[in-house]
Design a protein around this motif. Structure first.
Motif, short mmCIF file in Angstrom:
data_model
loop_
_atom_site.label_atom_id
_atom_site.label_comp_id
_atom_site.label_asym_id
_atom_site.label_seq_id
_atom_site.Cartn_x
_atom_site.Cartn_y
_atom_site.Cartn_z
N TYR A 109 0.16 -1.58 0.16
CA TYR A 109 -0.11 0.11 -0.13
C TYR A 109 0.88 1.22 -0.13
O TYR A 109 0.52 2.51 -1.05
N LEU A 110 1.97 1.46 0.91
CA LEU A 110 2.82 2.68 1.10
C LEU A 110 3.09 2.78 -0.10
O LEU A 110 3.94 4.03 -1.18
N SER A 111 3.59 1.62 -1.06
CA SER A 111 4.55 2.12 -2.10
C SER A 111 3.75 2.57 -3.16
O SER A 111 4.16 3.46 -3.87
N HIS A 112 2.17 1.94 -2.95
CA HIS A 112 1.57 2.86 -4.20
C HIS A 112 1.49 4.00 -4.02
O HIS A 112 0.85 5.01 -4.75
N PHE A 113 1.68 4.56 -2.92
CA PHE A 113 0.95 5.81 -2.50
C PHE A 113 2.25 6.35 -3.24
O PHE A 113 1.99 7.78 -3.79
N LEU A 114 3.55 5.85 -3.07
CA LEU A 114 4.65 6.37 -3.25
C LEU A 114 4.64 6.44 -4.62
O LEU A 114 6.13 7.54 -5.05
N GLU B 43 8.00 -2.30 -10.92
CA GLU B 43 9.15 -2.94 -11.65
C GLU B 43 10.70 -1.84 -12.39
O GLU B 43 10.20 -0.46 -12.60
N ILE B 44 12.04 -2.65 -12.36
CA ILE B 44 12.77 -1.23 -12.69
C ILE B 44 13.68 -2.52 -13.97
O ILE B 44 14.80 -3.28 -12.97
N ASP B 45 14.01 -1.41 -14.69
CA ASP B 45 15.05 -1.70 -15.66
C ASP B 45 14.70 -3.66 -15.71
O ASP B 45 15.06 -4.23 -16.15
N GLY B 46 13.64 -4.02 -15.95
CA GLY B 46 12.97 -5.08 -16.34
C GLY B 46 13.14 -6.37 -14.83
O GLY B 46 12.10 -7.62 -15.34
N LYS B 47 12.87 -5.18 -13.95
CA LYS B 47 13.52 -6.85 -12.46
C LYS B 47 11.71 -6.12 -11.37
O LYS B 47 12.21 -4.78 -11.48
N PHE B 48 11.96 -7.44 -11.45
CA PHE B 48 10.34 -6.74 -10.41
C PHE B 48 11.06 -6.49 -9.16
O PHE B 48 11.72 -6.99 -8.75
N GLN B 49 10.27 -5.90 -8.56
CA GLN B 49 10.09 -5.15 -7.07
C GLN B 49 9.22 -5.35 -6.37
O GLN B 49 7.89 -5.12 -6.05
N ASN B 50 9.51 -6.57 -5.44
CA ASN B 50 8.70 -6.98 -4.16
C ASN B 50 8.80 -6.67 -2.73
O ASN B 50 9.64 -6.46 -2.31
N ALA B 51 7.60 -5.75 -2.89
CA ALA B 51 7.05 -5.00 -1.63
C ALA B 51 7.39 -5.59 -0.48
O ALA B 51 7.20 -5.22 0.54
N ASP B 52 7.12 -6.38 -0.79
CA ASP B 52 7.06 -7.27 0.31
C ASP B 52 7.92 -7.98 1.16
O ASP B 52 8.17 -8.74 2.52
N LEU B 53 9.42 -8.29 -0.14
CA LEU B 53 10.66 -8.28 1.52
C LEU B 53 11.01 -7.58 1.34
O LEU B 53 12.68 -7.75 1.26
N GLY B 54 10.55 -6.23 1.49
CA GLY B 54 11.05 -4.97 2.15
C GLY B 54 11.77 -3.65 0.83
O GLY B 54 13.21 -4.61 0.51
N LEU B 55 11.36 -3.34 0.69
CA LEU B 55 12.14 -1.87 -0.27
C LEU B 55 12.80 -1.56 0.02
O LEU B 55 13.18 0.12 -0.48
N THR B 56 13.76 -1.79 1.09
CA THR B 56 14.98 -0.88 1.65
C THR B 56 16.17 -0.54 1.23
O THR B 56 16.76 0.35 1.21
N HIS B 57 16.11 -1.21 -0.55
CA HIS B 57 16.99 -0.69 -0.96
C HIS B 57 16.62 0.86 -2.15
O HIS B 57 17.52 1.81 -2.43
N ASN B 58 15.72 1.15 -1.71
CA ASN B 58 14.77 2.85 -2.41
C ASN B 58 14.44 3.51 -1.56
O ASN B 58 14.09 3.86 -0.71
N PRO B 59 15.11 4.57 -2.21
CA PRO B 59 15.57 5.57 -0.79
C PRO B 59 13.63 6.59 -0.96
O PRO B 59 13.92 7.52 0.14
N ALA C 11 20.98 -1.55 6.08
CA ALA C 11 22.30 -2.34 5.96
C ALA C 11 22.58 -3.82 6.30
O ALA C 11 22.99 -4.23 5.25
N ASP C 12 22.54 -3.65 7.76
CA ASP C 12 22.13 -5.41 8.31
C ASP C 12 21.61 -6.48 7.45
O ASP C 12 21.61 -7.06 6.86
N PHE C 13 20.12 -5.39 7.23
CA PHE C 13 19.26 -6.41 6.54
C PHE C 13 19.26 -6.71 4.80
O PHE C 13 19.26 -7.47 4.43
N GLU C 14 19.75 -5.47 4.23
CA GLU C 14 20.28 -6.00 2.96
C GLU C 14 20.77 -7.08 2.60
O GLU C 14 21.09 -7.95 1.44
#
Length: 543
Positions: free
Chosen positions: A243-248, A253-269, A512-515
């Protein structure tokens, strides 16, 4: 390793059942119906049968035979229903039935559940198309070919039919009439008393929570809850993920790769920017500990008391709360407003219904009367079944006005004042939702109760189809599926830690630890596997 062993045991037991089951004769099967021009249920309506129907949701509390509509349907079709609902953990109940060769006649569960492919692969459920060819060819006249194509397996058969499924064609047919369940809600009277503050930025969001707590410290003698969302579980909190990712407006997908919000989008600023806002709110005492432990029933109770100032929540689950608040004071209901946005201020991209739908209904190999089961599904899927389950009985619960079914004034009153009674005593609208076609319902221009309409209608300009990202469930027991489960469980621990972090430095270290954890536990392979499934979906959809 325990999980692998458990899956192996279930699979072995299920596999052995295929061969023992092949030697059994069908216990009770109605006469075959081969007339493709007439619904099979009509030929057998004078032969009573009772089907056991398992609903894989512990919260489902409705019964068949108590309501006016269920009695009407049984009288019409000859089919009585015994709902079976798990008392506790759904997965444990369903796995036990699978292992014990005790699946009932019909099974309804979320399309994403791992037991779906497990039951299909083990031969524990019947192909619906094969049953239809044998017992009710009329089935092919009422089903949607896009939905059938979506759920066709590698063997060419279809084993489950969805509810609440929205095909790409439905988005064209009902453009501007579709809604999303994803909303950022505020209590109307409080929000307006604060001057309708802008809550689309982290700074504005936190400032509004502070102002609300200061101006409205208590609600009917109990502390105000500045912010709430749905329950946290072992794998995180869905509202603070998808839900939060949709509000934002984060791309799926980025560069043809799926972005799974349920695995934590902690790489997304952009995502991190808002998680830090929640951390800041928690540090200021604006997010209570209860948010991490409350279950759905407790959240709904607090919402009905009007104790939340704002919520990131599925608005349709607020019906009982909204009706209760509206009855006391129409200005105390929750309304949808612009919520968290990305740093560019882009509009949200809210998910409308997906082609996968919400649940799948399947027919068990153990079904005592497969002919009547497929015929009953045909009836429920058909327009006649949709009219009966959604609107009820012509002349009693609805009338036809210029070709449009319209609930009677009494039913509309119940819709606004006593939704529970409307379901238990009458049984219309979403009482028997197992095969509801919500896209079909949209053609009539849904008339919402005054307490419920605004949040639904607010979403219409922002609704998008995410069909290509439906059904990316990894094969049960595969390395990628096990990796995804490990990462999700870790994320379930990490998400509360991030919000509760005592400082931004601590927050950054947890990220960082989670990534690093994701990388070490096969995250890249999970994304690669889901990206392949995504591309298969795109091919199915002609994208």
């Amino acid at each position: 390793m325990k999980k692998i062993a458990t899956i192996g045991l279930l699979g072995a037991m299920a596999f052995s059942m295929i061969f023992t089951g092949c030697n059994k004769k069908d216990a009770a099967v109605s006469s075959k119906v081969a007339n493709a021009n007439e619904a099979g249920w009509k030929a057998n309506a004078d032969k009573p049968v009772k089907l056991d129907w398992y609903i894989n949701f512990s919260w489902f509390a409705r019964h068949w035979g108590d309501s006016m509509v269920s009695k009407y349907i049984t009288e019409k079709t000859g089919v009585d229903v015994n709902f079976i609902v798990p008392a506790g953990n759904e997965a444990e109940k369903l796995n036990a039935m699978i292992a014990g060769d005790a699946l009932p006649d019909l099974i309804t569960l979320g399309w994403w559940e791992g037991q779906v492919p497990m039951m299909i692969d083990a031969g524990l459920v019947e192909p619906l198309d094969s049953l239809a060819e044998e017992y009710d060819p009329y089935f092919f006249k009422v089903v949607d070919n896009d939905k059938m194509g979506w759920y066709k397996q590698a063997d060419g058969h279809v084993y489950g039919y969805p509810n609440a499924s929205f095909t790409p064609q439905a988005y064209k047919d009902y453009n501007g009439k579709l809604t999303s369940n994803e909303t950022f809600l505020v209590r109307k009277d409080m929000y307006e008393a604060l001057g309708s503050p802008d809550m689309t930025t982290p700074e504005g969001f936190v400032a509004a929570l502070e102002a609300a707590k200061k101006k409205f410290p208590t609600v009917n003698g109990q502390p105000l809850i500045p912010f709430g969302t749905n329950e946290f579980g072992d794998t995180g909190c869905s509202m603070l993920q998808g839900y939060l990712s949709h509000f934002l407006a984060l791309p799926p997908e980025i560069d043809g790769k799926f972005q799974n919000a349920d695995l934590g989008l902690t790489h997304n600023p952009e995502y991190i920017r808002w998680l830090k806002a929640f951390r800041n709110a928690h540090e200021k005492g604006l997010i209570s500990t209860d948010m991490f432990v409350d279950k759905r029933s407790q959240i709904e109770e607090k919402a009905a008391q009007g104790r939340y100032f704002c919520m990131l929540y599925q608005n349709w689950d607020m019906q009982a709360a909204q009706n209760a608040l509206y009855a006391k004071d129409p200005n105390s209901v929750y309304i949808a407003v612009q919520g968290p946005k990305n740093s560019k201020g882009d509009d949200p991209t809210l998910a409308g219904g997906g082609i996968s739908g919400w649940t799948l209904t399947l027919i068990s190999k153990n079904c005592k009367d497969k002919a009547r089961a497929i015929q009953f599904l045909t009836y429920l899927i058909s327009e006649e079944g949709q009219m009966d389950t959604n609107f009820g009985i012509l002349g009693k619960t609805y009338t036809m006005e210029n070709g449009v079914p319209t609930l009677t004034p009494e039913m509309k009153e119940l819709d606004s004042t006593d939704k529970n009674k409307q379901e238990t005593d009458v049984g219309i609208q979403f009482t028997y939702w197992m095969l509801m076609d919500t896209a079909w319902q949209a053609q009539f221009g849904v008339e919402y109760a005054p307490s419920l309409g605004q949040p639904q209608l607010w979403t219409r300009p922002y609704v998008q189809s995410f069909a290509a990202y439906d059904g990316l469930t990894l094969p049960v027991g595969s390395d990628e599926a096990l990796s995804a489960e490990e990462i999700q469980r870790q994320w379930g621990k990490v998400l509360p830690q991030l919000i509760r972090a005592g400082s931004e430095a601590e927050f950054d270290k947890i990220v960082a630890d989670f990534e690093a954890y994701k990388k070490a536990h096969g995250y890249d392979k999970v994304i690669e596997a889901q990206t392949k499934l995504m591309n298969i979906n795109k091919k199915k959809l002609g994208m």
